[in-house]
Design a protein around this motif. Sequence first.
Motif, PDB file in Angstrom:
ATOM      1  N   LYS A   1       0.939  -1.209   0.235  1.00 21.25           N
ATOM      2  CA  LYS A   1       0.012   0.116  -0.129  1.00 21.25           C
ATOM      3  C   LYS A   1       0.847   1.244   0.090  1.00 21.25           C
ATOM      4  CE  LYS A   1      -4.226  -1.809   2.204  1.00 21.25           C
ATOM      5  NZ  LYS A   1      -5.122  -1.965   3.259  1.00 21.25           N
ATOM      6  N   ALA A   2       1.910   1.382   0.626  1.00 19.17           N
ATOM      7  CA  ALA A   2       2.887   2.495   0.846  1.00 19.17           C
ATOM      8  C   ALA A   2       3.610   2.565  -0.526  1.00 19.17           C
ATOM      9  CB  ALA A   2       3.862   2.299   1.991  1.00 19.17           C
ATOM     10  N   ALA A   3       3.878   1.651  -1.071  1.00 21.58           N
ATOM     11  CA  ALA A   3       4.424   1.633  -2.630  1.00 21.58           C
ATOM     12  C   ALA A   3       3.629   2.153  -3.674  1.00 21.58           C
ATOM     13  CB  ALA A   3       5.011   0.116  -3.053  1.00 21.58           C
ATOM     14  N   LEU A   4       2.144   1.669  -3.378  1.00 23.54           N
ATOM     15  CA  LEU A   4       1.314   2.207  -4.406  1.00 23.54           C
ATOM     16  C   LEU A   4       0.734   3.734  -4.163  1.00 23.54           C
ATOM     17  CD1 LEU A   4      -1.147  -1.006  -4.954  1.00 23.54           C
ATOM     18  CD2 LEU A   4       0.675   0.126  -6.506  1.00 23.54           C
ATOM     19  N   LYS A   5       1.158   3.964  -3.056  1.00 21.43           N
ATOM     20  CA  LYS A   5       0.706   5.307  -2.664  1.00 21.43           C
ATOM     21  C   LYS A   5       1.909   6.338  -3.494  1.00 21.43           C
ATOM     22  CE  LYS A   5      -0.086   8.600   1.107  1.00 21.43           C
ATOM     23  NZ  LYS A   5      -0.155   8.583   2.651  1.00 21.43           N
ATOM     24  N   GLU A   6       3.036   5.799  -3.513  1.00 24.53           N
ATOM     25  CA  GLU A   6       4.024   6.566  -4.273  1.00 24.53           C
ATOM     26  C   GLU A   6       3.846   6.505  -5.682  1.00 24.53           C
ATOM     27  OE1 GLU A   6       8.213   6.148  -2.700  1.00 24.53           O
ATOM     28  OE2 GLU A   6       7.439   5.197  -1.065  1.00 24.53           O
ATOM     29  N   VAL A   7       3.478   5.398  -6.308  1.00 23.17           N
ATOM     30  CA  VAL A   7       3.193   5.203  -7.684  1.00 23.17           C
ATOM     31  C   VAL A   7       1.954   6.148  -8.103  1.00 23.17           C
ATOM     32  CG1 VAL A   7       2.313   3.544  -9.182  1.00 23.17           C
ATOM     33  CG2 VAL A   7       4.039   2.821  -7.585  1.00 23.17           C
ATOM     34  N   LYS A   8       1.046   6.161  -7.103  1.00 23.93           N
ATOM     35  CA  LYS A   8      -0.219   6.967  -7.553  1.00 23.93           C
ATOM     36  C   LYS A   8       0.440   8.480  -7.573  1.00 23.93           C
ATOM     37  CE  LYS A   8      -4.679   8.049  -5.652  1.00 23.93           C
ATOM     38  NZ  LYS A   8      -5.403   8.082  -4.402  1.00 23.93           N
ATOM     39  N   MET A   9       1.139   8.828  -6.608  1.00 23.75           N
ATOM     40  CA  MET A   9       1.603  10.510  -6.548  1.00 23.75           C
ATOM     41  C   MET A   9       2.553  10.741  -7.770  1.00 23.75           C
ATOM     42  SD  MET A   9       0.347  11.976  -4.340  1.00 23.75           S
ATOM     43  CE  MET A   9       1.196  13.442  -4.623  1.00 23.75           C
ATOM     44  N   ALA A  10       3.262   9.579  -8.358  1.00 24.26           N
ATOM     45  CA  ALA A  10       4.060   9.710  -9.552  1.00 24.26           C
ATOM     46  C   ALA A  10       3.440   9.900 -10.671  1.00 24.26           C
ATOM     47  CB  ALA A  10       5.121   8.682  -9.462  1.00 24.26           C
ATOM     48  N   LEU A  11       2.437   9.041 -10.862  1.00 21.57           N
ATOM     49  CA  LEU A  11       1.115   9.054 -11.821  1.00 21.57           C
ATOM     50  C   LEU A  11       0.666  10.716 -12.184  1.00 21.57           C
ATOM     51  CD1 LEU A  11      -0.045   5.466 -11.839  1.00 21.57           C
ATOM     52  CD2 LEU A  11       1.504   6.517 -13.637  1.00 21.57           C
ATOM     53  N   LEU A  12       0.246  10.875 -10.799  1.00 23.28           N
ATOM     54  CA  LEU A  12      -0.671  12.245 -10.745  1.00 23.28           C
ATOM     55  C   LEU A  12       0.290  13.556 -11.359  1.00 23.28           C
ATOM     56  CD1 LEU A  12      -2.900  11.891  -7.630  1.00 23.28           C
ATOM     57  CD2 LEU A  12      -3.573  11.804 -10.009  1.00 23.28           C
ATOM     58  N   GLU A  13       1.529  13.357 -10.758  1.00 20.08           N
ATOM     59  CA  GLU A  13       2.583  14.409 -11.086  1.00 20.08           C
ATOM     60  C   GLU A  13       2.829  14.272 -12.718  1.00 20.08           C
ATOM     61  OE1 GLU A  13       6.066  14.069  -8.489  1.00 20.08           O
ATOM     62  OE2 GLU A  13       4.571  14.639  -6.877  1.00 20.08           O
ATOM     63  N   ALA A  14       2.710  13.049 -13.275  1.00 15.65           N
ATOM     64  CA  ALA A  14       3.038  13.161 -14.812  1.00 15.65           C
ATOM     65  C   ALA A  14       1.719  13.253 -15.422  1.00 15.65           C
ATOM     66  CB  ALA A  14       3.451  11.589 -14.947  1.00 15.65           C
ATOM     67  N   ASP A  15       0.915  13.947 -14.852  1.00  5.66           N
ATOM     68  CA  ASP A  15      -0.068  14.470 -15.537  1.00  5.66           C
ATOM     69  C   ASP A  15      -1.203  13.513 -16.045  1.00  5.66           C
ATOM     70  OD1 ASP A  15      -1.841  16.784 -15.988  1.00  5.66           O
ATOM     71  OD2 ASP A  15      -1.233  17.307 -17.792  1.00  5.66           O
ATOM     72  N   VAL A  16      -1.129  12.254 -15.484  1.00  4.38           N
ATOM     73  CA  VAL A  16      -2.154  11.166 -15.695  1.00  4.38           C
ATOM     74  C   VAL A  16      -3.547  11.664 -15.294  1.00  4.38           C
ATOM     75  CG1 VAL A  16      -2.745   8.640 -15.639  1.00  4.38           C
ATOM     76  CG2 VAL A  16      -0.232   9.438 -15.884  1.00  4.38           C
TER      77      VAL A  16
ATOM     78  N   LYS B   1       5.612  15.008 -30.244  1.00  6.05           N
ATOM     79  CA  LYS B   1       6.509  15.414 -29.210  1.00  6.05           C
ATOM     80  C   LYS B   1       6.657  14.758 -28.219  1.00  6.05           C
ATOM     81  CE  LYS B   1       4.915  19.983 -31.199  1.00  6.05           C
ATOM     82  NZ  LYS B   1       4.072  21.079 -30.682  1.00  6.05           N
ATOM     83  N   LEU B   2       6.636  13.475 -28.377  1.00  2.00           N
ATOM     84  CA  LEU B   2       6.835  12.541 -27.147  1.00  2.00           C
ATOM     85  C   LEU B   2       8.403  12.406 -26.986  1.00  2.00           C
ATOM     86  CD1 LEU B   2       4.636  11.018 -25.477  1.00  2.00           C
ATOM     87  CD2 LEU B   2       5.548   8.894 -26.596  1.00  2.00           C
ATOM     88  N   ASP B   3       9.063  13.050 -27.526  1.00  2.00           N
ATOM     89  CA  ASP B   3      10.370  13.187 -27.240  1.00  2.00           C
ATOM     90  C   ASP B   3      10.868  14.328 -26.552  1.00  2.00           C
ATOM     91  OD1 ASP B   3       9.662  14.605 -29.777  1.00  2.00           O
ATOM     92  OD2 ASP B   3      11.770  15.037 -30.035  1.00  2.00           O
ATOM     93  N   GLY B   4       9.821  15.379 -26.467  1.00  2.00           N
ATOM     94  CA  GLY B   4      10.259  16.570 -25.496  1.00  2.00           C
ATOM     95  C   GLY B   4      10.020  16.290 -24.113  1.00  2.00           C
ATOM     96  N   ASP B   5      10.216  17.565 -23.553  1.00  2.00           N
ATOM     97  CA  ASP B   5      10.093  17.471 -22.017  1.00  2.00           C
ATOM     98  C   ASP B   5       8.530  17.653 -21.586  1.00  2.00           C
ATOM     99  OD1 ASP B   5      10.656  17.884 -19.550  1.00  2.00           O
ATOM    100  OD2 ASP B   5      10.904  20.053 -19.495  1.00  2.00           O
ATOM    101  N   THR B   6       7.969  16.383 -21.720  1.00  2.00           N
ATOM    102  CA  THR B   6       6.349  16.132 -21.504  1.00  2.00           C
ATOM    103  C   THR B   6       6.528  15.131 -20.397  1.00  2.00           C
ATOM    104  OG1 THR B   6       4.702  15.260 -22.272  1.00  2.00           O
ATOM    105  CG2 THR B   6       6.664  14.221 -23.449  1.00  2.00           C
ATOM    106  N   ARG B   7       5.327  15.168 -19.466  1.00  2.00           N
ATOM    107  CA  ARG B   7       5.473  14.310 -18.371  1.00  2.00           C
ATOM    108  C   ARG B   7       4.852  12.732 -18.661  1.00  2.00           C
ATOM    109  NH1 ARG B   7       2.336  18.325 -14.421  1.00  2.00           N
ATOM    110  NH2 ARG B   7       1.542  19.344 -16.429  1.00  2.00           N
ATOM    111  N   GLY B   8       4.164  13.008 -20.093  1.00  2.00           N
ATOM    112  CA  GLY B   8       3.848  11.684 -20.600  1.00  2.00           C
ATOM    113  C   GLY B   8       2.417  11.175 -20.207  1.00  2.00           C
ATOM    114  N   GLY B   9       1.611  12.170 -19.447  1.00  3.40           N
ATOM    115  CA  GLY B   9       0.275  11.658 -18.890  1.00  3.40           C
ATOM    116  C   GLY B   9      -0.586  11.264 -20.048  1.00  3.40           C
ATOM    117  N   ALA B  10      -0.612  12.027 -21.150  1.00  2.50           N
ATOM    118  CA  ALA B  10      -1.496  11.697 -22.141  1.00  2.50           C
ATOM    119  C   ALA B  10      -1.460  10.342 -22.723  1.00  2.50           C
ATOM    120  CB  ALA B  10      -1.286  12.991 -23.378  1.00  2.50           C
ATOM    121  N   ALA B  11       0.058   9.823 -22.926  1.00  3.55           N
ATOM    122  CA  ALA B  11       0.166   8.542 -23.418  1.00  3.55           C
ATOM    123  C   ALA B  11      -0.600   7.553 -22.598  1.00  3.55           C
ATOM    124  CB  ALA B  11       1.354   8.169 -23.709  1.00  3.55           C
ATOM    125  N   LEU B  12      -0.691   7.776 -21.217  1.00  3.13           N
ATOM    126  CA  LEU B  12      -1.281   6.760 -20.260  1.00  3.13           C
ATOM    127  C   LEU B  12      -2.722   7.176 -19.963  1.00  3.13           C
ATOM    128  CD1 LEU B  12       1.729   6.947 -17.629  1.00  3.13           C
ATOM    129  CD2 LEU B  12       0.926   4.822 -19.002  1.00  3.13           C
TER     130      LEU B  12
END
Length: 453
Positions: free
Chosen positions: A29-44, A250-261
């Motif tokens: 659960k602790a690991a998934l909480k960090e995964v969740k924060m990482a995904l949200l910061e990536a604009d998923v 522009k997936l090679d650019g400085d993008t957080r990648g949320g759109a792809a996910l």
Amino acid sequence: MAFDSLSQKLQNVFKNLRSKGRLTEDDVKAALKEVKMALLEADVNFKVVKQFTKAVQERAIGSDVMNGLNPGQMVIKIVNEEMVKLMGSETTEIALRPGQQITVIMMVGLQGAGKTTTTAKIAGKLKQKGKKPLLAACDVYRPAAIEQLKINGEKQEVEVFSMGDKNKPVNIAKAAVEHAAKNGNQVVILDTAGRLHVDEDMMDELIEIKENVDVAQTILVVDAMTGQDAVNVAGTFDEKIGIDGVVLTKLDGDTRGGAALSIRAVTGKPILYVGMGEKLSDLEQFYPDRMASRILGMGDVLTLIEKAQSEIDIDEEKAKDMQQRLKKADFTFDDYLLSMEQMKKMGGLGNILGMLPGLGGGKMPDIDEGEAEKNMARTTAIIYSMTKKERSNPSLLNPSRKHRIAKGAGVDISEVNRLVKQFEQAKKMMKQMPGLMGGRGRGGKMGKFKFPF
């Protein structure tokens, strides 16, 4: 590079999981909480994140995983599988009509997303598959749009149909299909106009085209750097006119990648291709499993191999000859030049290393690609300042010859000495690594591919 920040954060989470001999429910659960924060910061998309972490948690907190021999590794495997599922599981191709039937593809999107360039890139891909595409210039509003399409079409050796900017797009589209029928073009790709934002005029124009032309595929081009906006745009276009697939640019650019996910999960529409650079060859088929591997820092060797095969055109006999010489450490500065040229064609050092397992995802903070390009340019100048004999027989390079070469290349003698030393080290390395340098591994797919160490 896209996903660098997300990859680094996820790899840190996984590193902590691997370090634990046994996992408790709280650890997961602790690991998934960090995964969740990482995904949200990536604009998923937040709904996507919620569904994703819930699915992983339900599978991870099971007796088979918790009591397994390597629970940390099993959790990572589940994350990878759920990420693939999120992005569509299956690779989706553009659906073409059978035989000589004409397939009309309508390219749509907002202005600035790279639609016109992507249109030409897709035409190039179809041409490689043996099709005879026709590009139709239907953007009559943006200055130079028609000219841009003509230039790109010429580079791809694909015909461009244009009626100037005084005709209605729907009439241009109909005339293009008639032209294709008379000239044996199996695919017509309509480059339609974009706007700065979604508006009624643009949608009405696209609807009019679809009502008067038998459009088989409507493909939306969106800018990955716009994050959640790209997902919202996809939803709006699908609702208004209906789309069959998406190209992320522009997936090679400085993008957080949320759109792809997020796009597949939110819209239900597949990602067909991703744009990874400015060149007309920089368009990659979208493979959900390979993209998940890149994001999780596992590399993407298959795409690297395919890129090598498509970008590098070497005569088979010449390739075999070079392989033998590499194994004997008998390669020359001319071979060194060739390998650098191959690297440039494949998108540079950063692009290549980013596809290798363990080297992507922000693992290479010290690589300055701009500086690397300058170094390669200096290396090229040094080698071209050598005589043909010196390039083929580096043992001839005594101090006086090195001074002459340095002067000719406009560099300090120390740079010439450094290159010669690197060259000798590369020879030793290549002799020790024949499998990598042209070995037959996995059916010989790497046979034409050489790294300029």
